[in-house]
Design an enzyme around this catalytic site. Structure first.
Site, PDB file in Angstrom:
ATOM      1  N   HIS A  28      -8.323  -4.652  -0.775  1.00 50.86           N
ATOM      2  CA  HIS A  28      -7.016  -4.029  -0.571  1.00 50.86           C
ATOM      3  C   HIS A  28      -6.114  -4.836   0.367  1.00 50.86           C
ATOM      4  CE1 HIS A  28      -4.428  -0.580  -1.186  1.00 50.86           C
ATOM      5  NE2 HIS A  28      -4.227  -0.462   0.115  1.00 50.86           N
ATOM      6  N   ASP A  58     -10.475  -4.113  -5.247  1.00 54.49           N
ATOM      7  CA  ASP A  58      -9.785  -3.170  -4.363  1.00 54.49           C
ATOM      8  C   ASP A  58     -10.438  -1.789  -4.476  1.00 54.49           C
ATOM      9  OD1 ASP A  58      -7.991  -1.489  -3.024  1.00 54.49           O
ATOM     10  OD2 ASP A  58      -6.250  -2.656  -3.649  1.00 54.49           O
ATOM     11  N   SER A  76       0.831  -1.199   0.000  1.00 55.87           N
ATOM     12  CA  SER A  76       0.000   0.000   0.000  1.00 55.87           C
ATOM     13  C   SER A  76       0.874   1.261   0.000  1.00 55.87           C
ATOM     14  CB  SER A  76      -0.961  -0.050   1.195  1.00 55.87           C
ATOM     15  OG  SER A  76      -1.968   0.925   1.090  1.00 55.87           O
TER      16      SER A  76
END
Length: 204
Positions: free
Chosen positions: A183, A152, A102
């Site tokens: 995610h 996501d 991320s």
């Protein structure tokens, strides 16, 4: 930068640079690193920015909207830190593979976007395009794994596809894994990253 360094058993194996997601710490990705390359040295870093008390590697203006000037500044800060760390811990500066999730994947992507030869390779879990409108360096010697989720909400498929296209356009060898989830970093995705790494670097 706050960090940990753990010397590995195989000095020829790539050094794994671990870069956590928002709210993480330098210890979050250690289990993932052990899965990917148990013999590698590990350099794991905590982001220097906080958002509501949560560590990050650069500021953002809103979810999915990066503070581009801060991103550029923090990218250079991390680049310089890697130079110093290579000297301090006596590892090969040209033999680093980043493993980011991320926000950590985004700062790793920004390193690739800004510096030729910065990383030997990268495992990017759920990254976004770090910057647009810049010319990427020649990445023909870089191998990159992208882990993406078909559902996501933070990083939609078109974002992944754009990043993949930009990296390939700069010459990188890119392999993308598509999971059915959102995610989060799943076990199948982690295993795919491990298999990819072993394919490229098991002879290191």
């Amino acid at each position: 930068m706050r960090h940990l360094f753990k010397k590995g058993r195989n000095e020829k194996a790539p050094v794994l640079l671990l870069l956590h997601g928002t709210g993480g710490t330098e210890e979050d990705l250690l289990p993932l690193a052990s899965m990917i390359s148990p013999e590698s040295s590990i350099l794991t870093v905590r982001g220097n920015v906080t958002e509501n008390g949560m560590p990050r590697f650069f500021r953002r203006l809103a979810e999915g909207v990066f503070d581009e000037e801060d991103l550029k500044f923090r990218t250079k800060e991390l680049h310089d830190f890697l130079d110093h760390a290579a000297d301090e811990y006596e590892f090969d500066r040209q033999n680093i593979v980043a493993v980011g999730y991320s926000n950590g994947a985004n700062i790793a992507g920004s390193l690739l976007f800004h510096y030729k030869g910065e990383l030997r390779g990268a495992i990017l879990h759920h990254p976004m395009v770090p910057l647009r409108g810049i010319t990427l360096p020649n990445l023909e010697n870089a191998a990159i794994f992208i882990g993406a989720g078909k559902n996501d909400p933070i990083c939609p498929p078109q974002e992944t596809e754009e990043l993949e296209s930009l990296l390939q356009g700069a010459g990188a060898n890119v392999e993308t894994y598509w999971g059915d989830y959102g995610h989060q970093l799943t076990q199948p995705e982690a295993e795919a990253a491990r298999d990819w790494f072993q394919k490229y670097y098991s002879k290191s």
